[in-house]
Scaffold this active site. Structure first.
Site, short mmCIF file in Angstrom:
data_model
loop_
_atom_site.label_atom_id
_atom_site.label_comp_id
_atom_site.label_asym_id
_atom_site.label_seq_id
_atom_site.Cartn_x
_atom_site.Cartn_y
_atom_site.Cartn_z
N ARG A 129 0.82 -1.23 0.00
CA ARG A 129 0.00 0.00 0.00
C ARG A 129 0.85 1.27 0.00
O ARG A 129 1.96 1.28 0.52
CB ARG A 129 -0.97 -0.03 1.20
CG ARG A 129 -1.93 -1.20 1.09
CD ARG A 129 -2.88 -1.25 2.25
NE ARG A 129 -3.77 -0.10 2.29
CZ ARG A 129 -4.62 0.14 3.27
NH1 ARG A 129 -4.69 -0.69 4.31
NH2 ARG A 129 -5.41 1.19 3.23
N GLN A 176 -6.55 9.55 6.84
CA GLN A 176 -5.29 9.04 7.39
C GLN A 176 -4.16 10.04 7.14
O GLN A 176 -3.35 10.30 8.03
CB GLN A 176 -4.95 7.70 6.76
CG GLN A 176 -5.94 6.61 7.17
CD GLN A 176 -5.61 5.27 6.54
OE1 GLN A 176 -4.70 5.16 5.73
NE2 GLN A 176 -6.36 4.26 6.92
N ASP A 328 -15.16 2.89 2.93
CA ASP A 328 -14.97 1.47 3.26
C ASP A 328 -16.20 0.63 2.94
O ASP A 328 -16.19 -0.59 3.13
CB ASP A 328 -14.63 1.32 4.74
CG ASP A 328 -13.25 1.89 5.06
OD1 ASP A 328 -12.41 1.93 4.14
OD2 ASP A 328 -13.01 2.29 6.21
C1 S3P Z 1 -9.47 5.60 8.17
C2 S3P Z 1 -9.57 6.31 7.02
C3 S3P Z 1 -9.90 5.71 5.71
C4 S3P Z 1 -10.47 4.31 5.85
C5 S3P Z 1 -9.76 3.48 6.87
C6 S3P Z 1 -9.76 4.16 8.22
C7 S3P Z 1 -9.09 6.30 9.41
O1 S3P Z 1 -8.73 5.66 4.92
O2 S3P Z 1 -10.45 3.65 4.61
O3 S3P Z 1 -10.37 2.20 6.98
O4 S3P Z 1 -9.28 5.73 10.51
O5 S3P Z 1 -8.63 7.45 9.32
P1 S3P Z 1 -8.29 6.96 4.06
O6 S3P Z 1 -8.35 8.11 4.95
O7 S3P Z 1 -6.88 6.69 3.59
O8 S3P Z 1 -9.28 7.01 2.92
#
Ligand code: S3P
Length: 446
Positions: A129, A176, A328
């Site tokens: 990833r 994230q 998700d």
């Molecule tokens: C999450 C953000 C999402 C999500 C992940 C959890 C988080 O990813 O897909 O399961 O806890 O901030 P992205 O922010 O990269 O889209």
């Protein structure tokens, strides 16, 4: 751990309808943050309702290696004694993030502002990833990274003794990445701002405020949101966090009931923060009989008991701007769409290719194996609904949501659906099979 344990084939047989009342497991995003922010606080944080999935255990283990005390004191009950902002120590071993992108990205932000070198890796899915999305802004702030080709794990992170504040506009809608920069910003002098063109989940902002950080949010003229953190606050005091149920996990039971006429299911204690609730809006547009009952606020987040009755789904167009609020949930939406009348068009979903697996490809392969018609492109998926033949064996690719989604498809198909490996379900939803079977599904070992 799922990466090292033997593959565990699971099969889901068709059933007439589902009935009953269950409680959603703790929210994965909020559980990671509760542990991490507790670890950055001087004092004791007690947590109830923590998700005890493998992803969260990866965060807990990493925080221990960084010097925090993280203990389980009962079922879902945890106690964290933190080291204070800037107080982590050099970890004596590799930080193993397992399957968890959230652990890897958020912890990168945490350690970027500490003047020592850490080594980070993950399972075969995590090592594929993209990490460049956090390497790029954190390098601008002063941290140094040595990664595999293309910004892949394993990587080494050497934090900067003094980080530089930045203003950063997110090139991808990612909570994230936003969170990684905001966490680095806590231990950075001055003001750091993240601008997000589209709203992504805001648990970091909400919880950091709850911990006493100076977080300022404003709307810009172009509609984007700017989130500013003032660096080096004292995060102190003892806090108690109640983790709400996870809307992304609840989605499997809700869709399972929605696609079986005659079903009547209640999923209790589900977080319905608008930055997470896109699937529920979409299901309503599809004609699902869905209601949010007993709404209340738990730990700064709105929760509800979701009641759903089965049947009557129609295909819809899901607009691209909704994607961050249900990022998700596309695998389980594709399952709902397979059982709906007409076509469901999902647009602007290229980010699905950067998840635990290439989710657009994994979903398409699963639909194909079970006789569902679809069209797929770089950033879209159209699913043609109708009677689902089933009978396929779906490859999970270490992706918990692919496993759970296709087990749900099995209950509404003509013939049982199998997944090659249900072990990754333990990353986010230990107890999934028992909870679903309590509602009337017939999921078992193949
Ligand atoms: C999450 C953000 C999402 C999500 C992940 C959890 C988080 O990813 O897909 O399961 O806890 O901030 P992205 O922010 O990269 O889209």
């Amino acid at each position: 751990m799922s990466a090292s344990s033997a593959p565990q084939k699971l099969v889901s047989a068709p059933v007439a309808h589902l009935e009953g009342r269950v409680r959603a497991p703790g929210d994965k995003s909020i559980s990671h943050r509760a542990l991490m922010f507790g670890a950055m606080t001087v004092g004791e944080t007690t947590i109830e309702g923590l998700l005890e999935g493998e992803d969260i255990l990866s965060s807990a283990a990493a925080l221990r290696l960084l010097g925090a005390s993280v203990e389980r004191v009962g079922e879902g009950a945890w106690r964290v004694r933190g080291v204070g902002v800037g107080g982590f120590r050099e970890p004596p071993d590799v930080l193993d993030m397992g399957n968890s992108g959230t652990a890897a990205r958020l912890l990168s932000g945490l350690i970027a502002s500490h003047a020592f070198t850490s080594f980070m890796t993950g399972d075969a899915s995590m090592r594929r990833r993209p990490m460049m999305r956090v390497i790029e802004p954190l390098s601008r702030m002063g941290a140094r990274f040595v990664s595999r080709d293309g910004g892949r794990l394993p990587m080494a992170v050497t934090g900067a003794p003094t980080m530089m504040p930045i203003e950063y506009r997110l090139p991808v809608a990612s909570a994230q990445v936003k969170s990684a920069v905001l966490l680095a910003a806590l231990n950075t002098p001055g003001e750091t701002t993240v601008i997000e063109p589209e709203p992504t989940r805001d648990h970091t902002e909400r919880m950091l405020e709850g911990f006493g950080a100076d977080v300022r949010t404003r709307k810009l003229d172009d509609g984007a949101r700017a989130i500013t953190i003032v660096g080096q606050p004292e995060l102190g005091g003892n806090r108690h966090i109640v983790v709400p149920g996870d809307p992304s996990s609840a989605a499997f039971a809700v869709v399972a009931a929605a696609i079986r006429p005659g079903s009547d299911v209640m999923v209790e204690n589900v977080g319905i923060n608008p930055t997470r609730a896109g699937l529920y809006e979409t299901l309503r547009e599809m004609g699902a009989a869905l209601s949010f009952e007993n709404q209340r606020v738990t730990g700064g987040e709105t929760v509800a008991d979701i009641r759903v009755k089965g049947g009557g789904l129609k295909g819809v167009d899901v607009p691209p701007q909704r994607a961050p609020t249900m990022i998700d949930e596309y695998p389980i939406l594709a399952v709902a769409a397979s059982c709906a009348e007409g076509v469901t068009r999902m647009q602007g979903v290229a980010e699905l290719r950067a998840k635990e697996s290439d989710r657009l490809a994994s979903v398409a392969a699963g639909l194909e194996a079970n006789g569902v018609r679809f069209e797929i492109g770089a950033d879209y998926l159209n699913v043609h609904g109708g009677a689902v033949p089933g009978g396929g064996l779906v490859t999970t690719h270490l992706d918990h949501r692919i496993a759970m989604a296709f087990l749900v498809l099995g209950l509404a198909a003509k013939t049982a659906v199998a997944v090659d490996d249900g072990a990754p379900i333990n990353t986010s939803f230990p107890g999934f099979v028992a909870l679903m079977n309590a509602l009337g599904t017939e999921i078992g070992n193949g």
